[in-house]
Design a protein around this motif. Structure first.
Motif, PDB file in Angstrom:
ATOM      1  N   ARG A   1      -2.305   2.933  -6.953  1.00 21.44           N
ATOM      2  CA  ARG A   1      -2.522   4.156  -6.129  1.00 21.44           C
ATOM      3  C   ARG A   1      -1.088   4.688  -5.842  1.00 21.44           C
ATOM      4  NH1 ARG A   1      -6.845   2.324  -1.614  1.00 21.44           N
ATOM      5  NH2 ARG A   1      -5.678   0.429  -1.800  1.00 21.44           N
ATOM      6  N   GLN A   2      -0.245   3.778  -6.096  1.00 19.13           N
ATOM      7  CA  GLN A   2       1.126   4.184  -5.656  1.00 19.13           C
ATOM      8  C   GLN A   2       1.749   5.409  -6.609  1.00 19.13           C
ATOM      9  OE1 GLN A   2       2.844   2.879  -3.033  1.00 19.13           O
ATOM     10  NE2 GLN A   2       0.885   1.564  -2.585  1.00 19.13           N
ATOM     11  N   ARG A   3       2.681   6.420  -5.688  1.00 24.13           N
ATOM     12  CA  ARG A   3       3.265   7.391  -6.672  1.00 24.13           C
ATOM     13  C   ARG A   3       4.671   7.051  -7.083  1.00 24.13           C
ATOM     14  NH1 ARG A   3      -0.252  11.394  -8.277  1.00 24.13           N
ATOM     15  NH2 ARG A   3      -1.759  11.898  -6.906  1.00 24.13           N
ATOM     16  N   TYR A   4       5.007   5.887  -6.614  1.00 28.80           N
ATOM     17  CA  TYR A   4       6.438   5.527  -7.085  1.00 28.80           C
ATOM     18  C   TYR A   4       6.358   4.854  -8.247  1.00 28.80           C
ATOM     19  CZ  TYR A   4       6.927   7.219  -2.223  1.00 28.80           C
ATOM     20  OH  TYR A   4       7.092   8.108  -1.207  1.00 28.80           O
ATOM     21  N   SER A   5       7.094   5.086  -9.344  1.00 31.61           N
ATOM     22  CA  SER A   5       7.277   4.503 -10.822  1.00 31.61           C
ATOM     23  C   SER A   5       7.944   3.008 -10.441  1.00 31.61           C
ATOM     24  CB  SER A   5       7.952   5.204 -11.583  1.00 31.61           C
ATOM     25  OG  SER A   5       9.411   5.363 -11.267  1.00 31.61           O
ATOM     26  N   SER A   6       8.503   2.875  -9.313  1.00 31.85           N
ATOM     27  CA  SER A   6       9.124   1.598  -9.189  1.00 31.85           C
ATOM     28  C   SER A   6       8.169   0.537  -8.813  1.00 31.85           C
ATOM     29  CB  SER A   6      10.053   1.532  -7.908  1.00 31.85           C
ATOM     30  OG  SER A   6       9.631   1.948  -6.830  1.00 31.85           O
TER      31      SER A   6
END
Length: 126
Positions: free
Chosen positions: A100-105
């Protein structure tokens, strides 16, 4: 909740190709980045590839770059992993997962993935 079901695994000779599919049901598929991971016998599970929610960005572990391609079809709630030039060291159980995270990291780290499929076996013979 998201349910994930992988398919497309099997036995293939070195140099051959397989396409894995992961069908999602439940909550909105396009809200999730999707990843493929694999676990070989006696080894820890490792990141293989990931794709962001729109399909516009993809990420790969170095050993599969140029051989594997991850893609998604949000209309079909499905993510794919096209695997070409397969090698015996690609033998593993392959899992898809939803993030669900939007951060590619976060895409390369399995602890950021919320839902997992049951896995599909890929065996590459030499």
């Amino acid at each position: 909740q998201v349910q994930l079901v992988e398919s497309g695994g099997g036995l293939v000779q070195a140099g051959g190709s397989l396409r894995l599919s992961c069908a999602a049901s439940g909550s909105s598929f396009s809200n999730y980045a999707m990843g493929w991971f694999r676990q070989a016998p006696g080894k820890e599970r490792e990141f293989v590839a990931a794709i962001n929610w729109s399909g516009g960005m993809t990420y790969y572990v170095d050993p599969v770059k140029g051989r594997f391609t991850i893609s998604r079809d949000n209309a079909k709630n499905t993510v794919y992993l096209q695997m070409n030039s397969l090698k015996p060291e690609d033998t593993a159980i392959y899992y898809c997962a939803a993030n669900r995270q939007r951060y590619s990291s976060t895409y390369r780290n399995e602890r950021y993935y919320d839902y997992w499929g049951q896995g599909t076996q890929v065996t590459v013979s030499s």
